[in-house]
Design an enzyme around this catalytic site. Structure first.
Site, PDB file in Angstrom:
ATOM      1  N   HIS A 238       0.914  -1.236   0.271  1.00 17.26           N
ATOM      2  CA  HIS A 238      -0.188   0.023  -0.046  1.00 17.26           C
ATOM      3  C   HIS A 238       0.932   1.104   0.004  1.00 17.26           C
ATOM      4  O   HIS A 238       0.272   2.443  -0.125  1.00 17.26           O
ATOM      5  CB  HIS A 238      -0.905   0.160   1.514  1.00 17.26           C
TER       6      HIS A 238
ATOM      7  N   ASP B 259      -2.696   2.964  -4.207  1.00 19.80           N
ATOM      8  CA  ASP B 259      -3.931   2.496  -3.502  1.00 19.80           C
ATOM      9  C   ASP B 259      -4.954   1.729  -4.117  1.00 19.80           C
ATOM     10  O   ASP B 259      -4.310   1.057  -5.222  1.00 19.80           O
ATOM     11  CB  ASP B 259      -4.630   3.830  -3.370  1.00 19.80           C
TER      12      ASP B 259
END
Length: 467
Positions: free
Chosen positions: A438, A442
């Site tokens: 992450h 995203d």
């Protein structure tokens, strides 16, 4: 004399099994001549000598487990000087010695006459084989300095233990053994892994630490097969985590510690892909690429659209991080072997067609299972594909192959009820799972990439026409 230690094998590997000696004692060798063949947790490799001269000692027998930074071979280089263990491998140690303070070393008493000053963890260096070692004040364990061999043993109660590596020390702690009670079987009494395991199997109570509270909430540590375990079960076997199993454990643990991982998945109708493969098999003299080759080809096209998923995170000494992007993709394919999981890599895979990927996948996976891949082909990946469907799994949450930032997993292909144009029918369905870091992107990027690959698999003919 110069002693050359087993060099750093890369990728966090700390040990290797000696497969064969390629030279013999008394033989004259030249620089870069292969001297031994060793098998690491990833592949079999030849170790070249950084020195020329006459082989005096081969440290180890075929089948022994050798530890990085442990003596491998002693060579008479003809310079008339004795170079201590570990000090000779200077071409391999520049990185280790970077940042050392020569003035501080001189102040502590390390001189050319006393030894190399290149102190290794677990054992020190000395100016001669006949010198004794003692601890230097300051760090509790310290490095080794020379003193005359004729000094009585009683005068040096703090003599440094000769231990092959920190791994041996850790193994001794796990078995509750005091290193001072062990007799080393290695060169000059060096304590090696086999010595610790032998003592653990003997189960000598004198070597165990003081007994703890015997209540069930804090059972005393036990060692050896047949020792009582919590809950009344008997331990029947202890298997050290070594070799490839340890390399896999280390890498996956590092991935879990360092990467803030997220996962997305999607069910995919691959009926058209299966039909396309069947048609190619029937009509093409070259046959059809494998399902994995098609997946690889579509993954590469997806990475061209979403390059964030083929990057890496670099962290400098101050903790600052950078996302590093590369010119091309080194595509890894997870392969199960008898010794464990490995990920052979196809370099610049973006240059290959589905047929080219099919050929390369067959080659690297076959060699990985034979243990004949070079270290280069097991490192440097920027994205990994894992087909766990071959093991009967419908889905999984694959762990990212650190230091990569994403991995795509594929489950088995099953016939399932599926809605097509408003009608319920039976189609061939698989599940794709993408685990991603992450920090680099995203969910929008990850979902976009996964949907792109899924769409290509659903309509392969149209997708291939654009590649």
């Amino acid at each position: 004399m110069t002693t050359f230690d087993l060099p750093d094998l890369g990728e966090g590997l700390t040990e290797a099994t000696l497969l064969s000696w390629l030279v013999s004692e008394g033989e004259e060798i030249v620089i870069d001549q292969p001297i031994a063949e060793v098998e690491t947790a990833k592949s079999a490799v030849e170790v070249p000598s950084p020195y020329a001269g006459v082989v005096k000692t081969l440290h180890g027998a075929v089948g022994d487990t050798l530890i990085v930074d442990e003596p491998l071979i002693t060579v008479d280089t003809g310079d008339g000087a004795d170079v201590p263990d570990g000090a000779g491998a200077q071409p391999y140690r520049e990185e280790e010695r970077a940042g050392t303070d020569p003035a501080a070393a001189d102040e502590a008493g390390d001189t050319d006459d006393e030894g190399s000053g290149n102190v290794l963890i677990g054992y020190g260096t000395s100016s001669s084989a006949g010198g004794r070692r003692r601890r230097r004040k300051g760090d509790g364990k310290g490095s080794a300095v020379s003193e005359p061999a004729s000094e009585p043993a009683a005068a040096v109660p703090e003599k440094a233990l000769r231990v092959s590596s920190p791994l041996v020390r850790k193994l001794a702690r796990q078995h509750g053994l005091a290193l001072s009670s062990l007799r080393g079987s290695g060169p000059d009494g060096l304590i090696v892994r086999a010595d610790v395991l032998a003592a653990a199997d003997a189960g000598d109570p004198a070597e165990a630490p003081a007994a703890r509270d015997s209540s069930e909430s804090a059972p005393a540590p036990q060692s050896g097969a047949g020792a009582p375990a919590p809950g009344g079960l008997e331990i029947v076997e202890r298997t050290p985590v070594t070799g490839m199993r340890r390399a896999v454990a280390t890498k996956l643990s590092q991935s879990r510690r360092e990467i803030p991982e997220a996962t997305v998945w999607q069910d995919v109708d691959v009926t058209e892909l299966m039909q396309l493969r069947a048609k190619l098999k029937a009509t093409s003299a070259e046959g059809a690429p494998s399902i994995l080759a098609f997946v690889g080809r579509f993954v590469l096209a997806g990475l061209a659209k979403y390059p964030e998923l083929a990057t890496r995170i670099d962290t400098d000494k101050s903790g600052e991080q950078e996302i590093v992007r590369f010119d091309g993709v080194n595509l890894g394919f997870a392969a199960q072997t008898e010794k464990g999981l490995v990920v052979p890599v196809i370099r610049h895979a973006e240059r290959l067609s589905a047929r080219g990927l099919h050929t390369e996948i067959g080659r690297i996976v076959g060699q990985a299972r034979d243990g004949t891949l070079s270290g280069k082909e097991l490192t440097g990946g920027t994205f990994t594909v894992n087909n766990y469907g071959v093991f009967g799994s419908d889905g999984a949450t694959p762990i990212i192959n650190h230091p990569e930032v994403a991995i795509l997993g594929m489950g088995r292909i099953l016939e399932r009820p599926w809605a097509v144009d408003g009608e319920l029918t039976v189609r061939q369905i698989t599940t794709l799972t993408l685990a991603f870091d992450h920090r680099v992107c995203d969910g929008g990027t990850a979902g976009g990439f996964l949907n792109f690959v899924a769409t290509c698999l659903q309509h392969p003919a149209g997708a291939l026409a654009d590649m």
